[in-house]
Design an enzyme around this catalytic site. Sequence first.
Site, PDB file in Angstrom:
ATOM      1  CB  SER A  69      43.252  38.031  55.846  1.00 32.77           C
ATOM      2  OG  SER A  69      43.661  36.793  55.406  1.00 32.77           O
ATOM      3  CB  SER A 506      49.119  43.713  44.421  1.00 33.33           C
ATOM      4  OG  SER A 506      48.360  43.613  45.608  1.00 33.33           O
TER       5      SER A 506
HETATM    6  C1  16G Z   1      42.992  38.517  48.723  1.00 36.60           C
HETATM    7  C2  16G Z   1      42.100  37.433  48.197  1.00 36.60           C
HETATM    8  C3  16G Z   1      42.907  36.214  47.854  1.00 36.60           C
HETATM    9  C4  16G Z   1      43.997  36.576  46.872  1.00 36.60           C
HETATM   10  C5  16G Z   1      44.812  37.746  47.379  1.00 36.60           C
HETATM   11  C6  16G Z   1      45.687  38.258  46.263  1.00 36.60           C
HETATM   12  C7  16G Z   1      39.823  37.011  48.871  1.00 36.60           C
HETATM   13  C8  16G Z   1      38.912  36.727  50.009  1.00 36.60           C
HETATM   14  N1  16G Z   1      41.102  37.098  49.190  1.00 36.60           N
HETATM   15  O1  16G Z   1      43.595  38.120  49.910  1.00 36.60           O
HETATM   16  O2  16G Z   1      42.051  35.280  47.295  1.00 36.60           O
HETATM   17  O3  16G Z   1      44.848  35.510  46.648  1.00 36.60           O
HETATM   18  O4  16G Z   1      43.954  38.796  47.747  1.00 36.60           O
HETATM   19  O5  16G Z   1      46.345  39.401  46.680  1.00 36.60           O
HETATM   20  O6  16G Z   1      39.401  37.160  47.740  1.00 36.60           O
HETATM   21  P1  16G Z   1      47.084  40.309  45.631  1.00 36.60           P
HETATM   22  O7  16G Z   1      46.078  40.827  44.659  1.00 36.60           O
HETATM   23  O8  16G Z   1      47.717  41.370  46.470  1.00 36.60           O
HETATM   24  O9  16G Z   1      48.119  39.458  44.952  1.00 36.60           O
HETATM   25 ZN    ZN Z   2      42.593  34.986  55.519  1.00 38.58          ZN
END
Ligand code: 16G
Ligand code: ZN
Length: 550
Positions: A69, A506
């Site tokens: 991503s 996170s």
């Molecule tokens: C991932 C998630 C996204 C979320 C992010 C939070 C999917 C496909 N992607 O990219 O939705 O906003 O994680 O990241 O579920 P964090 O937990 O590091 O804040």
């Molecule tokens: Zn993405």
Amino acid sequence: MENSINYDQIKEAASYHPKPQNITYTYGTAGFRMRADLLDSVIFRVGILAVLRSKKLDSKTIGIMITASHNPEQDNGVKLVDPYGEMLEQSWENYATQLANAQTEDELVDVIKQIISSNNIDESKTANIVYARDTRPSGPALVSALVDGLKSLNAKIIDFGIKTTPQLHYVTRCYNVKGTEDDYGEPTEEGYYKKLSTAYRKTVEGKQRLTPINIDAANGVGAPKMRELNQYIGNEYLESILINDDYKTQGKLNYQCGADFVKTGQKLPTGSNIKPGDRAASFDGDADRIVYYYIDEENTFKLLDGDKIAGLAGGFIIDLVKTAGLEGIDVGVVQTAYANGSSTTYLEKVLNVPVSCVPTGVKHLHHEAEKYDIGVYFEANGHGTVLFSKKALKTIRSAEGQTAEQKEAIEKLRALTDLINQTVGDALSDLLLVETILTNRQWSLKQWDQAYTDLPNRLVKVIVENRHIFKTTDAERKLLEPVGLQEQINELVSKYKNGRSFVRPSGTEDVVRVYAEAATREECDELAYKVAGLVYDQAGGTGGRPKEFL
Ligand code: 16G
Ligand code: ZN
């Protein structure tokens, strides 16, 4: 039997993809994601899991996407897609983790046997797999590890090539519902473009065109795919100007550009020279997120993030449902704790829609949105889509309408059900959705932005010794543990007008995230850095206390 499992064959293949020592892998919010050079054994084993999942689900096609991503180019990742294009069922995430962490070939075989026996998997079923990857340089090597894993269990494999993440979700669903009453379109890239472009042309037919849309493609896979989509749509329907479309030069992917860069930094991506009045949007590296933005007359950068898109889409769909006279179809919006407080107020008080709040991560939003007849979900970061339930689809498809106005609204809703990628958030499809609405409303980005004013907000990372000690509740808005910390946060928040703050570990990085918002920029920053300081001091902050922490 041809399909039954040969454990010697698996062990032999696995020996070429040994698990590195001293690493523990976790299948997190976004699957496995980390430095690409650590992923070889993981991807091999994800292949195995996909095969087991397909056998378990009666030979349904399982999707596998290799991407990281918006992460830096040296990272990569992998996630599994279930038959209807949704994320892998949560109870199986654990198996992914177990397989990835089996140290030896014998341990690996043990885990496979356990999964088979606890799920009563019929080994003799054929497994069907489709996979794709984004444009990362590490992609081809990881694909070959994946294929080794798939072949070690004799799967039937379709290589879908270089694609956006949402295209892989789309095609997975298409394969599984082809020829049924839930048919979702042709399981090809062309089928995807045709479906979206035909619907788009319908929704804007006869409307005055908007000015061109400037698209920052994060130097990722969204660039060539947007170009292709545009050829199907035709310039006379949508004029787009691509920047950061160099997906071939190493080192450029997501570098100082893309939706995550723009949203986090609240600034223009490199290479953008938009002027007041221009319209712009950014995709992320695998094109499943989008944010819009513009420059106002005072040359201030203005962001229209996922919350703004949810408000725009929610409002438009509610109007169409009302005009069409579709009784009994309820519309709801799903957000996370990161949604700006003003957006929630706007949705609840102005649009009068029910709003649910769920934990971060697409799977949580997606499942909650399925509870509504029409469920709009968006994360503030720009990932989101709209889901139409079976009931809604049936109603929309069979509605006839009396007046010309009603008929037009029904036609538009019908087109939207094709235009919107209902498997997952999709930057290309969401771009067309926003363009459709703005064209129909004849709104500039500024007019769209006027719906409400975001409260100033700030996101801060805190590095701690162990982020797993943080336990949250109430859709991540409150901390249960470390015990007592939430009370101290509440105490701080109570001193700020419109103050709100929450802390969560996170799911994708080894940090704890602090979010804060308040009535003014100064108060918001003060609150954010005070809470960050508190977390650092009370919960094992490490690596030097950042000087901005209060
Ligand atoms: C991932 C998630 C996204 C979320 C992010 C939070 C999917 C496909 N992607 O990219 O939705 O906003 O994680 O990241 O579920 P964090 O937990 O590091 O804040
Ligand atoms: Zn993405």
